[in-house]
Structures are given as C-alpha cells and as structure tokens.
Design a protein around this motif. Structure first.
Motif, PDB file in Angstrom:
ATOM      1  N   ARG A 189      50.651  53.247  31.834  1.00 54.51           N
ATOM      2  CA  ARG A 189      50.495  51.872  32.295  1.00 54.51           C
ATOM      3  C   ARG A 189      51.786  51.345  32.931  1.00 54.51           C
ATOM      4  O   ARG A 189      51.737  50.603  33.916  1.00 54.51           O
ATOM      5  CB  ARG A 189      50.083  50.962  31.138  1.00 54.51           C
TER       6      ARG A 189
ATOM      7  N   LEU B 187      52.415  49.382  41.473  1.00 59.57           N
ATOM      8  CA  LEU B 187      51.956  48.120  42.049  1.00 59.57           C
ATOM      9  C   LEU B 187      53.127  47.324  42.602  1.00 59.57           C
ATOM     10  O   LEU B 187      53.091  46.842  43.736  1.00 59.57           O
ATOM     11  CB  LEU B 187      51.292  47.272  40.966  1.00 59.57           C
TER      12      LEU B 187
ATOM     13  N   ARG C 161      44.371  41.063  30.770  1.00 57.36           N
ATOM     14  CA  ARG C 161      44.006  42.454  31.083  1.00 57.36           C
ATOM     15  C   ARG C 161      43.020  42.506  32.255  1.00 57.36           C
ATOM     16  O   ARG C 161      43.133  43.365  33.134  1.00 57.36           O
ATOM     17  CB  ARG C 161      43.377  43.128  29.858  1.00 57.36           C
TER      18      ARG C 161
ATOM     19  N   HIS D 266      42.803  40.347  34.626  1.00 55.46           N
ATOM     20  CA  HIS D 266      43.574  39.975  35.813  1.00 55.46           C
ATOM     21  C   HIS D 266      44.360  41.178  36.349  1.00 55.46           C
ATOM     22  O   HIS D 266      44.357  41.459  37.546  1.00 55.46           O
ATOM     23  CB  HIS D 266      44.528  38.836  35.449  1.00 55.46           C
ATOM     24  N   LEU D 267      45.014  41.899  35.441  1.00 51.88           N
ATOM     25  CA  LEU D 267      45.803  43.063  35.852  1.00 51.88           C
ATOM     26  C   LEU D 267      44.890  44.140  36.420  1.00 51.88           C
ATOM     27  O   LEU D 267      45.219  44.788  37.425  1.00 51.88           O
ATOM     28  CB  LEU D 267      46.593  43.603  34.656  1.00 51.88           C
TER      29      LEU D 267
ATOM     30  N   LEU E  61      44.133  43.221  39.931  1.00 49.58           N
ATOM     31  CA  LEU E  61      45.269  43.556  40.801  1.00 49.58           C
ATOM     32  C   LEU E  61      45.263  45.039  41.141  1.00 49.58           C
ATOM     33  O   LEU E  61      45.391  45.427  42.308  1.00 49.58           O
ATOM     34  CB  LEU E  61      46.578  43.244  40.086  1.00 49.58           C
TER      35      LEU E  61
ATOM     36  N   LEU F   8      55.465  39.702  37.381  1.00 47.67           N
ATOM     37  CA  LEU F   8      54.014  39.850  37.381  1.00 47.67           C
ATOM     38  C   LEU F   8      53.343  38.623  37.998  1.00 47.67           C
ATOM     39  O   LEU F   8      52.378  38.739  38.758  1.00 47.67           O
ATOM     40  CB  LEU F   8      53.509  40.073  35.947  1.00 47.67           C
TER      41      LEU F   8
ATOM     42  N   GLU G 142      50.778  38.534  41.157  1.00 45.86           N
ATOM     43  CA  GLU G 142      49.468  37.909  41.083  1.00 45.86           C
ATOM     44  C   GLU G 142      49.262  36.858  42.170  1.00 45.86           C
ATOM     45  O   GLU G 142      48.134  36.543  42.523  1.00 45.86           O
ATOM     46  CB  GLU G 142      49.271  37.261  39.703  1.00 45.86           C
TER      47      GLU G 142
ATOM     48  N   VAL H  76      50.032  38.777  46.293  1.00 45.76           N
ATOM     49  CA  VAL H  76      48.961  39.637  46.815  1.00 45.76           C
ATOM     50  C   VAL H  76      47.875  38.803  47.511  1.00 45.76           C
ATOM     51  O   VAL H  76      47.510  39.109  48.653  1.00 45.76           O
ATOM     52  CB  VAL H  76      48.391  40.554  45.705  1.00 45.76           C
TER      53      VAL H  76
END
Lengths: 155, 155, 155
Positions: A73, A80, B74, B76-77, B80, C77, C81, C84
């Motif tokens: 992960r 990303l 989770r 949301h990720l 992405l 992060l 979010e 993107v």
C-alpha cells in the motif's frame, strides 16, 4: 465531426501516450498485488470482507494489518504521488513541442525509475536503491516542469 | 488566438469530458462525506480541528479514529487509485479515434462501476458486491489501455 | 508530423499549463518535506530505511510514527484528492473555450487556495483557516465542472 487522429500522428504525443499507458498499468498492478496479499494472508480492512473471504466462525480476527500488505500500500501511494504530477506535467510538456529524442529520454527514465522503485520496494532491496529510483523519477518530472515554465509561462 | 472548440466538437472527446466530470465530482463528494462524519461524530486528525470544531475543555479526546470515517477514507483512496488511471488512459484513448459507441460503452461501464463501488463500500453491501464493482472498473481501464498500446505503441 | 504548437498558442490553455505546473510542483514539494522530516527526526516506515538512514545497533526503534510526519502526509494526501479533480476538470474546461479572464480567475483562486491550505496545515494555523482554503479550492473545481456539464453534456 472533426478528425482528431492528427494529434496521434505527433510523435512526441504518441510516445507520451505509450509510456503513460505503461506506467499507469504498472500502478494498477499494485491493486492486484494488494488484493493478492489480502486474500492469501487473510488480512482485511472491512468486516464484510472477512465474512466472505475469510470463512469461519472467528472471521473477525482477520480484521488486522500486515507488514506485507502495508508495504504494497505504501508503494502504491508513492506511485500515485509521483505519477499524478508526471501525468499532468508530461501531458503539457508533450504539447509544448519539445525535441523528440529529449522527450523520449525523459519518458524512458521516468518509467524505468518507477518500475525499479516498485521492485526495490517490494523485494525489498537495501537503501538507497529505492531512494535513488524515487529521486530519478522526481528529477525527470521537475526537468519537464522547468522546461515548460521557462518557455510557456503565462500567469 | 487559435480556436480550440473543434476538439469539443469531437463526439468521443465530449463524451469523455462529460463522464470524467461526473466521476471526478463523485470522487470530490467523498471529501464532503469525510468532513460530514468528522464533524457529526467529533473525530479529528489534528489538534487544531478539535479546538475549533469539538468545543469544550476536553477537546483533545476527539483526536481519535472512527470506523465510519476510516471507511469513507478507504473508499476515497480506492477512488483515487482507480480514477487516476482512467483519467490518463481514457484521455489518450479518446484521442486515438476509437469507435464512438465502443468508447461510450467503456465510459458508462466505468462510471457505473465506480458509483456502485462507492455505494457498496459505504452502506456496506456484503462482498463480492464491492469486489465485482472494483474489477469491472479495472477491466474497463485495462481494455482501453490494451486498445491504445495495440494500435499506437511508440517506444 | 503535425505541428501541435497551435494548442500552446491558445491563451486559456497556456494559462492552465502554467498554473497546473505550479500546483503540481507544490504537491511534489510535499514528498521532499516528508523525506526531510523522516531523516531529521529518524522516523521510518520500512526496516531497510532504518538500517541505512538510522545508523546504530538499535535502528529498529526508528520504525515508528511521528506527529509531524503524519501531518505532512495528511496534507499531501489532501493535495492529491483535490489536485486530481482540478487536473481532469480543469483540462477539459480549458478546452471548452471559456472566457479568458474567468478561466484565469479560476486557476489563480485554486492555486492560491492550495498554497494557503498547505501553509495552514503545516504551521499549523488555527481552524477555520485550513477549512476555508479547502472549500475555496473545492468550490473553484465544482464551478468549472458545472460550466462544463452545462455547456457540453454528452452522455
């Protein structure tokens, strides 16, 4: 309807399209790796996953974390964080009419660096293998950003 | 100044623009959902958030995690991780002059799969609902990547 | 080979390219900030990092989390979010022939909001500084999405 195929006749853009598709497919592979480790090691993040994939009365005990899964992960998140800037900056760079061989050199170095980063993260190789792979990809993206801002700044 | 509207006269590109805007807006909704659960359940990640939004002397006790909030994060990720490849590969695919109805089928399946994935994650629905939604979106992106690499590979 | 420079002669697109490059470079800076705090505070996520960067017999004790590092990672992060959707929606918006000054206003507000968000997160400033910066950037992206869907919807 306008024919857009001319954009795909531009060699820099075609090269960008190919390398981007490869590096994004590599990133998508990380999802499969996470799923693989979660299923084989029975490590789940959600109660409903335990119930279905971790059969047995005491399924709830599979609601846990695992070093291997967390490692994949972290590698995925690092992808990303680095591929998103490459996607945006690389697209704009490709459209700014750069020299073909310079552009291809950028794309190859970036894709190579990210593949090596994943290998170094998952095996894992001793540091500074991963750090160097990270900074190579980082430097390539910054180099394209610099080229773009120098030649096409419009604020 | 060159008129770029002709790009938006291309039907595949217009369809890509519409579906992408919808799926990105859906992803943005996840931020609001996280904020909503953080505020209503008083679950914060930063001391300065507790001080302002979790009024009271013992605000620090709100610096905690919560199943509901972690579930939204989770989801949301995962968005992405899957929407970024769709964005890059889908854009290049749209520019590679695919068949209109095939392209629209890809976009619809992907957007539908991601919306269903979110519903399955947030309710939550029993597995394999979420897994199937995930793999449908994943397969659609891979199918576009395959089409792109087969017809336009330039390394 | 077709000359693509005409795309870069479009003023809205050039402005989008400049602001995007800036905001993505800012996001990339977060990786450096994470690395900086990890090295100076000796806080690592992987055993192989401890072995190389946290020299000493008891390197394993550096395998821990740290408030400062976690804060930078949350800010990073949050950038991902939000940047993107800006990347995808902003690109399509730029190609939909919007008014130049309106478009530049959108881009400036977004980039300003994200830079202020990072400052508010890292110092940290008391809330609602960070929340307002977040919602400003969020609103700008939604405004572009609305403009795009209203004028170019094709499902």
């Amino acid at each position: 309807m306008v024919d857009l195929t001319h954009l795909m006749e531009n060699e820099v853009f075609m090269a960008f399209a190919s390398y981007t598709t490869i590096v994004l497919s590599k990133m998508m592979f990380m999802s499969t790796a996470t799923a693989f480790y979660r299923l084989t090691r029975k490590v789940f993040a959600n109660p409903e996953d335990c119930a279905t994939f971790g059969k047995g009365e005491i399924a709830k005990k599979y609601l846990r974390t695992d070093d291997r899964v967390e490692r994949v992960r972290r590698a995925h998140l690092n992808d990303l964080e680095n591929i998103v800037p490459f996607l945006g900056i690389g697209l704009l760079y490709s459209l700014s009419a750069p020299d073909l061989s310079t552009a291809i050199l950028h794309f190859r170095l970036f894709v190579g660096a990210r593949i090596y980063h994943t290998i170094a993260y998952l095996i894992p190789l001793p540091q500074p293998n991963r750090a160097l792979a990270f900074f190579l990809g980082y430097g390539v993206t910054l180099s394209m950003a610099y080229r773009l801002l120098r030649s096409r700044l419009y604020l």
